[in-house]
Design a protein around this motif. Structure first.
Motif: not given
Lengths: 347, 347
Positions: A328-347
């Motif tokens: 979904e992050g790739y799609r959002a960047m591809d469609e310019r919905e997001a400038v840049k997407v952070m991916v946060k994993l469980d700590e």
């Protein structure tokens, strides 16, 4: 473990993959806690660049060291670390020259790293040279970590554009591109003392961030009109131009807005077939300098500023996803919905 | 008066033209005594560049001042002078910065100069800024004049390549191209202190001149083989590369033989459609700097060396013609019978 993998244009999947293991005494294994999706990932995502189907993706890792090989001295299990998009030994001619992206022993993630950063775990080759340790007192401060994450790539890349364009105190700089790198270029130019920073782009929301980052002027026109506007604002061209896209049109704009004898810094991987930018560049006797940012060379200096609170590129993350939502992050960047997407994993 | 004029590809004629007259108080009229045919003239001669049929040609004038406008102070009738291929005021922002080829008041011969240098007489606009006076004691020394003539263009252009490639004492430089500019690039690199100069070209007679000019190594292979040879000689690439041709293949060679973090100086007017040189240049993080040489900025320094006998580019003139034989001179250069042709007029 789970990892994001590429399966042809537009198709990123989260798959089960074997956990990485130490393969060399210089390796470290990290548990990824934060990573990001890069504008440069969109080249293969859009099918504009070759990428091996089934291969892991991502090159902006931050995490906790889990295990180290016996020759690893700079980090130890439990350390919070991040790594640039390039692996480097820290010892060869080019690393000593500050040009870690030309390391003769290193390379880029994927073929050399045995993995991608958009995954639960990652094997880091040449850990002594590659990994940057976050000082312990900041190692669990979430806000600081999110401000440090762009130092894995885009902030250091924007800085490389500014350094390559020879930006210094009192200068006027033009930044071409309002993507994450361009926005970081604005921050970097201001940080190096530029008095006037003109941001050129086509997206109002991004140019708003540019202004928040210190741009004194914005140019949102396209093509020849944009060039005219930038030249008018600079009385005939700027001595310092940061080309932060890597497309034919942005290179041509750079060559046309640079002042005779000025400097163009370019940092976007060039996806350019036509040499049309060359004639205006030649006739202006401008220098043209850049390449993949030697992030590792800049990391400590930039980190110092982030830790002392004078640099914060985190507003470029306009969307955050967990590992499962990387597609979904790739799609959002591809469609310019997001400038840049952070991916946060469980700590 | 007689003047060489262009009448379509391959056709240069000597025609009768009106004598030039002072048109502006800053003009000077010179009687041309020496001039030359330039490799860059071959672009239009071969039909690879637009050129107005019927227009005068030549841009490397040396001669005797006949008449000056009332605002001309730097030269007076009877002085031996030469002029660069660019007209410059000497007063504007760019002239003061040493970038006379970007002079806001000047331009190139032809459209701005009202004439070509391959003629009996020439009107020189902005004479105060444009003309270089040869000190009186050398003004009639034929040998000295022939050594100074290349300072109108190719010697200063080779020097610009070396300066743009940041050549300094003890350096290793690669010079791409064995035309007149490349040969002058060898001289320039040696003059700036290069310890090792590797000349790359395809013509044995010209590479012999390169060695006479101080090249320590020559590479005469073509394509990938030449790149391999140059990289082997420099243990992986040179920090200083002078690109002295301006063709796609030579730019690609330059990008492939430059050492990571090194410097390419390029000075041949680029006749390039493909941006294939860009990827290797980018990945090596090399700087790429050049443009039309600001000859006027370099002229006095280079002249000092010629006058003291430590610089002599005149061996590039492998053929001399009079004005009537200028068409033969073009043909000889086009067919590579001559490296560069000197045109000597009656004094």
């Amino acid at each position: 473990m789970k990892a994001a993998t590429y399966h042809g244009p537009g198709e990123i999947r989260i798959e089960e993959r074997p956990e990485p293991e130490l393969e060399d005494p210089k390796d470290a294994i990290i548990r990824v806690t934060h990573t990001a999706i890069c504008g440069s990932d969109l080249w293969f995502y859009r099918g504009e660049e070759e990428h091996e189907p089934g291969s892991p993706v991502g090159h902006e890792p931050m995490g906790i060291v889990e295990e180290v090989g016996e020759e690893v001295r700079h980090v130890q299990p439990g350390d919070r670390v991040f790594a640039p998009f390039a692996i480097s030994c820290g010892e060869c001619e080019f690393c000593r020259k500050g040009l870690h992206t030309s390391c003769v022993n290193g390379g880029f993630w994927g073929p050399h790293g045995g993995g991608g950063a958009q995954a639960e775990k990652l094997r880091v080759p040449l850990a002594n040279g590659t990994l940057v340790r976050v000082p312990e007192r900041y190692a669990d401060d979430e806000e600081t970590l999110e401000s440090l994450l762009p130092l894995t790539d885009v902030m250091a890349t924007g800085h490389h554009a500014a350094v390559s364009a020879d930006v210094g105190a009192g200068d006027t700089a033009v930044v071409i591109g309002d993507g994450a790198v361009g926005l970081c270029g604005v921050l970097a130019a201001k940080r190096l003392g530029a008095e006037r920073v003109i941001a050129m782009g086509h997206h109002e929301d991004r140019l708003d961030i540019a202004q928040e980052f210190g741009a004194t002027d914005v140019v949102s026109a396209r093509g020849e009109e944009a060039v005219e506007e930038a030249r008018a604002l600079t009385n005939g061209g700027a001595n310092h131009v940061l080309e932060c896209v890597g497309a034919a049109s942005s290179l041509e704009t750079a060559a046309e807005v640079v002042r005779p004898g000025g400097n163009v810094g370019y940092v976007g991987v060039p996806h350019v077939e036509s040499a049309a930018f060359l004639a205006p560049l030649f006739y202006s006797n401008a220098s043209f300098t850049g390449g993949p940012a030697p992030v590792r060379n800049y990391a400590e200096d930039l980190m110092d500023d982030v830790l002392q609170g004078t640099l914060d590129p985190s507003p470029i993350f306009t969307k955050t996803v967990d590992l499962d939502r990387v597609p979904e992050g790739y799609r959002a960047m591809d469609e310019r919905e997001a400038v840049k997407v952070m991916v946060k994993l469980d700590e």
